[in-house]
Design a protein around this motif. Sequence first.
Motif, PDB file in Angstrom:
ATOM      1  N   ASN A   1       0.700  -1.250  -0.174  1.00  0.00           N
ATOM      2  CA  ASN A   1       0.173  -0.138   0.159  1.00  0.00           C
ATOM      3  C   ASN A   1       0.667   1.900  -0.503  1.00  0.00           C
ATOM      4  O   ASN A   1       1.869   1.157   0.640  1.00  0.00           O
ATOM      5  CB  ASN A   1      -1.368  -0.106   1.097  1.00  0.00           C
ATOM      6  N   VAL A   2       0.735   2.473  -1.231  1.00  0.00           N
ATOM      7  CA  VAL A   2       1.520   3.073  -1.376  1.00  0.00           C
ATOM      8  C   VAL A   2       0.868   4.518  -0.854  1.00  0.00           C
ATOM      9  O   VAL A   2      -0.145   4.367  -1.030  1.00  0.00           O
ATOM     10  CB  VAL A   2       2.102   3.414  -2.205  1.00  0.00           C
ATOM     11  N   ILE A   3       1.399   5.172  -0.395  1.00  0.00           N
ATOM     12  CA  ILE A   3       0.833   6.141   0.615  1.00  0.00           C
ATOM     13  C   ILE A   3       1.638   7.754   0.616  1.00  0.00           C
ATOM     14  O   ILE A   3       3.040   7.471   0.492  1.00  0.00           O
ATOM     15  CB  ILE A   3       0.618   6.081   1.937  1.00  0.00           C
ATOM     16  N   ILE A   4       1.086   8.537   0.300  1.00  0.00           N
ATOM     17  CA  ILE A   4       1.890   9.549  -0.759  1.00  0.00           C
ATOM     18  C   ILE A   4       2.277  10.634   1.201  1.00  0.00           C
ATOM     19  O   ILE A   4       1.195  10.969   1.640  1.00  0.00           O
ATOM     20  CB  ILE A   4       2.417  11.051  -1.232  1.00  0.00           C
ATOM     21  N   VAL A   5       3.252  11.388   1.670  1.00  0.00           N
ATOM     22  CA  VAL A   5       3.415  11.923   3.295  1.00  0.00           C
ATOM     23  C   VAL A   5       3.432  13.544   2.477  1.00  0.00           C
ATOM     24  O   VAL A   5       4.783  13.244   2.011  1.00  0.00           O
ATOM     25  CB  VAL A   5       3.815  11.369   3.968  1.00  0.00           C
ATOM     26  N   ASP A   6       2.806  14.451   2.581  1.00  0.00           N
ATOM     27  CA  ASP A   6       2.734  15.370   2.377  1.00  0.00           C
ATOM     28  C   ASP A   6       3.516  16.512   3.614  1.00  0.00           C
ATOM     29  O   ASP A   6       3.337  17.462   4.042  1.00  0.00           O
ATOM     30  CB  ASP A   6       1.279  16.118   2.313  1.00  0.00           C
ATOM     31  N   ALA A   7       4.554  16.294   3.944  1.00  0.00           N
ATOM     32  CA  ALA A   7       5.486  16.698   4.982  1.00  0.00           C
ATOM     33  C   ALA A   7       7.298  16.516   4.471  1.00  0.00           C
ATOM     34  O   ALA A   7       7.566  15.363   3.496  1.00  0.00           O
ATOM     35  CB  ALA A   7       5.421  15.790   5.797  1.00  0.00           C
ATOM     36  N   HIS A   8       7.697  16.980   4.916  1.00  0.00           N
ATOM     37  CA  HIS A   8       9.712  17.745   4.142  1.00  0.00           C
ATOM     38  C   HIS A   8      10.389  17.113   5.692  1.00  0.00           C
ATOM     39  O   HIS A   8       9.636  17.171   6.381  1.00  0.00           O
ATOM     40  CB  HIS A   8       9.989  18.568   3.326  1.00  0.00           C
ATOM     41  N   GLY A   9      11.578  16.537   5.296  1.00  0.00           N
ATOM     42  CA  GLY A   9      12.068  16.575   6.271  1.00  0.00           C
ATOM     43  C   GLY A   9      11.876  15.675   7.688  1.00  0.00           C
ATOM     44  O   GLY A   9      11.389  14.670   7.290  1.00  0.00           O
TER      45      GLY A   9
ATOM     46  N   VAL B   1       4.411   1.246   1.921  1.00  0.00           N
ATOM     47  CA  VAL B   1       5.250   2.772   1.529  1.00  0.00           C
ATOM     48  C   VAL B   1       4.916   4.313   1.501  1.00  0.00           C
ATOM     49  O   VAL B   1       4.121   4.557   1.296  1.00  0.00           O
ATOM     50  CB  VAL B   1       6.050   1.896  -0.408  1.00  0.00           C
ATOM     51  N   PHE B   2       5.099   4.648   2.290  1.00  0.00           N
ATOM     52  CA  PHE B   2       5.212   6.015   2.887  1.00  0.00           C
ATOM     53  C   PHE B   2       6.177   6.432   1.795  1.00  0.00           C
ATOM     54  O   PHE B   2       7.539   6.346   1.685  1.00  0.00           O
ATOM     55  CB  PHE B   2       5.443   6.511   4.102  1.00  0.00           C
TER      56      PHE B   2
ATOM     57  N   ARG C   1      -1.191   7.658  -9.258  1.00  0.00           N
ATOM     58  CA  ARG C   1      -1.354   6.157  -8.896  1.00  0.00           C
ATOM     59  C   ARG C   1      -0.625   4.910  -8.605  1.00  0.00           C
ATOM     60  O   ARG C   1      -2.218   4.277  -7.888  1.00  0.00           O
ATOM     61  CB  ARG C   1      -1.125   6.050 -10.814  1.00  0.00           C
ATOM     62  N   ALA C   2       0.221   4.953  -8.501  1.00  0.00           N
ATOM     63  CA  ALA C   2       0.677   3.926  -7.593  1.00  0.00           C
ATOM     64  C   ALA C   2       0.246   4.153  -6.258  1.00  0.00           C
ATOM     65  O   ALA C   2      -0.180   2.788  -5.600  1.00  0.00           O
ATOM     66  CB  ALA C   2       2.638   3.988  -7.708  1.00  0.00           C
ATOM     67  N   ALA C   3      -0.177   5.305  -5.672  1.00  0.00           N
ATOM     68  CA  ALA C   3      -0.817   5.616  -4.159  1.00  0.00           C
ATOM     69  C   ALA C   3      -2.223   5.428  -4.630  1.00  0.00           C
ATOM     70  O   ALA C   3      -2.935   5.291  -3.319  1.00  0.00           O
ATOM     71  CB  ALA C   3      -0.146   6.451  -3.337  1.00  0.00           C
ATOM     72  N   GLY C   4      -2.802   5.323  -5.581  1.00  0.00           N
ATOM     73  CA  GLY C   4      -4.288   5.122  -5.914  1.00  0.00           C
ATOM     74  C   GLY C   4      -4.596   6.529  -5.106  1.00  0.00           C
ATOM     75  O   GLY C   4      -5.992   6.617  -4.773  1.00  0.00           O
ATOM     76  N   PHE C   5      -4.001   7.920  -5.428  1.00  0.00           N
ATOM     77  CA  PHE C   5      -4.585   9.206  -5.197  1.00  0.00           C
ATOM     78  C   PHE C   5      -4.576   9.078  -3.724  1.00  0.00           C
ATOM     79  O   PHE C   5      -5.065  10.487  -3.231  1.00  0.00           O
ATOM     80  CB  PHE C   5      -5.860   9.055  -5.234  1.00  0.00           C
ATOM     81  N   GLU C   6      -3.281   8.098  -2.555  1.00  0.00           N
ATOM     82  CA  GLU C   6      -3.917   8.429  -1.297  1.00  0.00           C
ATOM     83  C   GLU C   6      -2.843   9.262  -0.612  1.00  0.00           C
ATOM     84  O   GLU C   6      -1.783   9.220  -0.669  1.00  0.00           O
ATOM     85  CB  GLU C   6      -3.450   7.533  -0.612  1.00  0.00           C
ATOM     86  N   ILE C   7      -3.210  10.513  -0.152  1.00  0.00           N
ATOM     87  CA  ILE C   7      -2.157  11.681   0.751  1.00  0.00           C
ATOM     88  C   ILE C   7      -2.540  12.014   1.897  1.00  0.00           C
ATOM     89  O   ILE C   7      -3.308  12.076   1.782  1.00  0.00           O
ATOM     90  CB  ILE C   7      -2.214  12.870  -0.548  1.00  0.00           C
ATOM     91  N   VAL C   8      -1.458  11.665   3.058  1.00  0.00           N
ATOM     92  CA  VAL C   8      -1.785  12.496   3.995  1.00  0.00           C
ATOM     93  C   VAL C   8      -1.079  13.729   4.517  1.00  0.00           C
ATOM     94  O   VAL C   8      -0.133  13.196   3.670  1.00  0.00           O
ATOM     95  CB  VAL C   8      -1.686  10.755   5.185  1.00  0.00           C
ATOM     96  N   LYS C   9      -1.665  13.945   5.325  1.00  0.00           N
ATOM     97  CA  LYS C   9      -0.967  15.742   5.688  1.00  0.00           C
ATOM     98  C   LYS C   9       0.146  15.084   7.074  1.00  0.00           C
ATOM     99  O   LYS C   9      -0.807  15.020   7.688  1.00  0.00           O
ATOM    100  CB  LYS C   9      -2.024  17.080   5.412  1.00  0.00           C
ATOM    101  N   ALA C  10       1.030  15.256   6.855  1.00  0.00           N
ATOM    102  CA  ALA C  10       1.890  15.060   8.638  1.00  0.00           C
ATOM    103  C   ALA C  10       1.656  16.605   8.708  1.00  0.00           C
ATOM    104  O   ALA C  10       1.909  17.393   8.321  1.00  0.00           O
ATOM    105  CB  ALA C  10       3.105  14.516   8.759  1.00  0.00           C
TER     106      ALA C  10
END
Length: 332
Positions: A238-246, A303-304, A323-332
């Motif tokens: 399950n791929v998840i995009i994390v909207d945060a840096h560093g 996978v984050f 697309r790999a994440a099926g559009f799943e984005i989380v905000k940290a």
Amino acid sequence: METKVLPFCEESISLAAEILKNGGLVGMPTETVYGLAANALDEKAVCDIFAAKGRPQDNPLIVHISKIEMLPALVREIPETAKRLAEAFWAGPLTMIFPKSDVIPDRTSGGLDTVAVRMPASAAARALIDACGFPLAAPSANLSGSPSPTTAQHVFADMNGRIPLIIDDGECSCGLESTVICFKENRIHILRPGGITAEMLSQYGEVEIDKAVTAQPESGERVLSPGMKYKHYSPKANVIIVDAHGEAFAEYCTKHTSGKTLAFGAGVKEEGIFRDCGKTGEQQAHRLFALLREADELGADTVFVEIPDETGIGLAVYNRLLRAAGFEIVKA
Ligand code: TXA
Ligand code: MG
């Protein structure tokens, strides 16, 4: 069927051309990703591509040429802007869509009245097209839905037993598929972002980016590029995009680890769950698909991925990741 993997050389190209002339399929290196090539003008050979990949029949293929002289026979019309773009960016990772001529079988164009054409920069791809003397239809050489292959070993993992030969020319330099554009009046319309960026294209005309590049199509919505509607580039995890840096990215991933977790960060130190996906857009493009495949090999559940910068080739990285994440984005 036994699948041979041979290094790019004169003999392997002759053997590959022989197979292609007889209507067979070959794993072909390009500078973007490896392609699964067949004679673009041979309906039966093209059908075999769809079968080998498990690809939906309505998803059209890109036709690869080795010199500009091959283009006029394939299309009904070449817009002025296309001529200028070909001069500027061919050979290279740019695919242009034209009204198709009758020599292009309906199977190749997925039933559309248009055809996508690109001239790859890869010496191996061009030597192969030259040796055949006909254009090659080639989608990415992965099983439909899985991450595109950027090494001959990736192609072997997906296509072993399905095709007779893969030409090995090492890692693809770009690592993401070509930019796909069509022309709307005089505007350059980006259907799929890639190595030739919106910024680069904008020197040759007004550029617009299709909304399907970063947005999820509504179910049943008609999309200009059929490839955009399928879940794509996905590992089993399950791929998840994390909207945060560093630090914030690292903290989020550490806190939300469950089962076997990996975290791909931009320029992170590789330890524990963390893998470096590269600092620049170019590095991220080069590494992304290989990292997603590695996640499967390691049996990762989650996978984050640190959200990429959307400028330059970063837009292409972001498009594939969404697309790999099926559009799943989380905000940290
Ligand atoms: O870099 C690349 O383009 C690689 C290498 C092998 O050249 N090829 C590749 O092919 O990525 P494929 O089949 O995986 O992706 C082709 C994309 C799909 O999204 C498809 O829908 C779109 O191009 N496409 C092809 N013909 C089209 C057409 N006539 N109209 C709209 N979209 C088209
Ligand atoms: Mg593909």
